[in-house]
Structures are given as C-alpha cells and as structure tokens.
Design a protein around this motif. Structure first.
Motif, PDB file in Angstrom:
ATOM      1  N   LEU A  77      -1.205   1.850   5.904  1.00 35.71           N
ATOM      2  CA  LEU A  77       0.351   1.265   5.486  1.00 35.71           C
ATOM      3  C   LEU A  77       0.637  -0.656   5.129  1.00 35.71           C
ATOM      4  O   LEU A  77       0.258  -1.024   4.268  1.00 35.71           O
ATOM      5  CB  LEU A  77       1.481   1.071   6.282  1.00 35.71           C
ATOM      6  N   ARG A  78      -0.941  -0.720   6.192  1.00 40.23           N
ATOM      7  CA  ARG A  78      -1.340  -1.790   6.438  1.00 40.23           C
ATOM      8  C   ARG A  78      -1.389  -2.737   5.336  1.00 40.23           C
ATOM      9  O   ARG A  78      -1.142  -4.076   4.413  1.00 40.23           O
ATOM     10  CB  ARG A  78      -2.000  -2.734   7.591  1.00 40.23           C
ATOM     11  N   ALA A  79      -2.679  -2.303   4.270  1.00 44.96           N
ATOM     12  CA  ALA A  79      -3.060  -2.272   3.560  1.00 44.96           C
ATOM     13  C   ALA A  79      -2.507  -1.666   2.536  1.00 44.96           C
ATOM     14  O   ALA A  79      -2.724  -3.000   1.638  1.00 44.96           O
ATOM     15  CB  ALA A  79      -4.859  -0.999   3.460  1.00 44.96           C
ATOM     16  N   ILE A  80      -1.552  -1.257   2.472  1.00 48.06           N
ATOM     17  CA  ILE A  80      -1.124  -0.809   1.260  1.00 48.06           C
ATOM     18  C   ILE A  80       0.167  -2.243   0.977  1.00 48.06           C
ATOM     19  O   ILE A  80       0.632  -2.928  -0.105  1.00 48.06           O
ATOM     20  CB  ILE A  80      -0.329   0.519   1.340  1.00 48.06           C
ATOM     21  N   GLY A  81       0.315  -2.968   2.400  1.00 50.08           N
ATOM     22  CA  GLY A  81       1.540  -3.504   2.579  1.00 50.08           C
ATOM     23  C   GLY A  81       0.371  -5.114   1.834  1.00 50.08           C
ATOM     24  O   GLY A  81       1.223  -6.272   1.437  1.00 50.08           O
ATOM     25  N   VAL A  82      -1.093  -5.216   1.940  1.00 52.26           N
ATOM     26  CA  VAL A  82      -1.624  -6.300   1.486  1.00 52.26           C
ATOM     27  C   VAL A  82      -1.403  -6.902   0.536  1.00 52.26           C
ATOM     28  O   VAL A  82      -1.434  -7.390  -0.463  1.00 52.26           O
ATOM     29  CB  VAL A  82      -2.529  -6.801   2.813  1.00 52.26           C
ATOM     30  N   ASN A  83      -1.908  -4.981  -0.133  1.00 52.39           N
ATOM     31  CA  ASN A  83      -2.086  -4.943  -1.793  1.00 52.39           C
ATOM     32  C   ASN A  83      -0.572  -5.450  -2.622  1.00 52.39           C
ATOM     33  O   ASN A  83      -0.902  -6.596  -3.396  1.00 52.39           O
ATOM     34  CB  ASN A  83      -2.337  -3.815  -2.206  1.00 52.39           C
ATOM     35  N   ARG A 112       4.925   4.116  -3.884  1.00 56.97           N
ATOM     36  CA  ARG A 112       5.335   5.318  -3.589  1.00 56.97           C
ATOM     37  C   ARG A 112       3.599   6.287  -2.698  1.00 56.97           C
ATOM     38  O   ARG A 112       4.484   6.377  -2.242  1.00 56.97           O
ATOM     39  CB  ARG A 112       4.792   5.922  -5.570  1.00 56.97           C
ATOM     40  N   LEU A 113       2.688   5.047  -2.728  1.00 51.08           N
ATOM     41  CA  LEU A 113       1.915   5.265  -1.994  1.00 51.08           C
ATOM     42  C   LEU A 113       1.786   5.117  -0.152  1.00 51.08           C
ATOM     43  O   LEU A 113       2.506   6.250   0.298  1.00 51.08           O
ATOM     44  CB  LEU A 113       0.709   4.838  -1.495  1.00 51.08           C
ATOM     45  N   VAL A 114       3.613   4.049  -0.382  1.00 47.20           N
ATOM     46  CA  VAL A 114       3.930   3.975   0.821  1.00 47.20           C
ATOM     47  C   VAL A 114       4.610   5.264   1.328  1.00 47.20           C
ATOM     48  O   VAL A 114       5.294   6.216   2.438  1.00 47.20           O
ATOM     49  CB  VAL A 114       4.934   2.625   1.087  1.00 47.20           C
ATOM     50  N   GLY A 115       5.707   5.717   0.627  1.00 53.70           N
ATOM     51  CA  GLY A 115       6.741   6.574   0.643  1.00 53.70           C
ATOM     52  C   GLY A 115       6.031   8.206   1.512  1.00 53.70           C
ATOM     53  O   GLY A 115       6.271   8.200   1.837  1.00 53.70           O
ATOM     54  N   GLN A 116       4.370   8.218   0.485  1.00 50.23           N
ATOM     55  CA  GLN A 116       3.267   9.444   0.720  1.00 50.23           C
ATOM     56  C   GLN A 116       3.490   8.931   2.679  1.00 50.23           C
ATOM     57  O   GLN A 116       3.185  10.308   3.423  1.00 50.23           O
ATOM     58  CB  GLN A 116       2.271   9.780  -0.210  1.00 50.23           C
TER      59      GLN A 116
END
Length: 132
Positions: A77-83, A112-116
């Motif tokens: 989740l942290r990596a997705i937030g950075v993206n 959508r990845l965050v939702g998963q």
C-alpha cells in the motif's frame, strides 16, 4: 559520552556477592532474563532478592503468518501511494491533454490496486477476529 555520576551514593551497586549455581539453574535464570524486561542475569537475581516484579514477555507464534501478511500488505500500500503521488505530480505538471488522460488512467489503475489490497486486509482482519 560518559554517564553522569549519581549524587546518591546509597543507590550505587557497590557490594559484590559471589555464589555458584548449577548449570540447570543458570540456564533457567538466563532464559528468564531473555523473556523478561531484565537486561542481564544479574538484574534478574537482584530483582528476586529485592522481591521486585519481573515482567515476562510472551510471543504468540500462531499469529506470525498473519502478521507477516499484514506487513507485506502495508508495504504494498505504501508503494502504491508513492506511485499515485508521482502520477499526480506528473499530471499536474503536464499541459498536454492526451498525456493527462493517460496519467489519469494510470492513477485509476493504482486506485483499483488499493481496493484489492483493502479486500485482502479485510479478509486478514476477519481471520484475526475469528481467533479472538
């Protein structure tokens, strides 16, 4: 940096007591020191002699797998937030319409990845709730 000298000389550990114990008893004291808030075997013995409390720490190994999964989801989740932050920065800096549409689609895919990942978190939390 040196330690400050105490003004209360009565509080200093100035007297030495030597005594011998069997290997089995020493191992028990060592194990007690490792599982408690004491830093050494000597501290364990001092607390026993002074009838002071020794706090023991217990680790529940049955939850290790769940905790590892939670930690990995947190990192993802942290990596997705950075993206998402990088995509947003590029989106705001861009003036071309087609590039902004492309960046918006990328951001949507990241959300959508965050939702998963949130669904994964909810299943892990439901497993934890069942154990309690």
């Amino acid at each position: 940096m040196a330690r400050k000298k105490t003004k209360d000389t009565a509080a200093l550990l100035s007297q030495t007591i030597l005594f011998r114990v069997r290997q089995q008893e020493y191992e028990k004291l060592l194990q007690l020191a490792q599982q408690s808030d004491c830093r050494s075997v000597g501290e364990v013995v001092r607390r026993i002699l002074e009838n002071r409390r020794i706090l023991l720490f217990h680790k529940d190994t049955s939850l290790d797998g769940v905790v590892e999964e939670l930690a990995s989801v947190r990192e993802e989740l942290r990596a997705i937030g950075v993206n998402i932050n990088q995509i947003t920065r590029h989106f705001n800096a861009s003036t071309q319409a087609h590039k902004r549409v492309f960046l918006a689609q990328q951001a949507l895919e990241q959300y959508r990845l965050v939702g998963q990942k949130i669904n994964t978190l909810l299943t892990l939390l439901s497993q934890l709730a069942r154990r309690w």
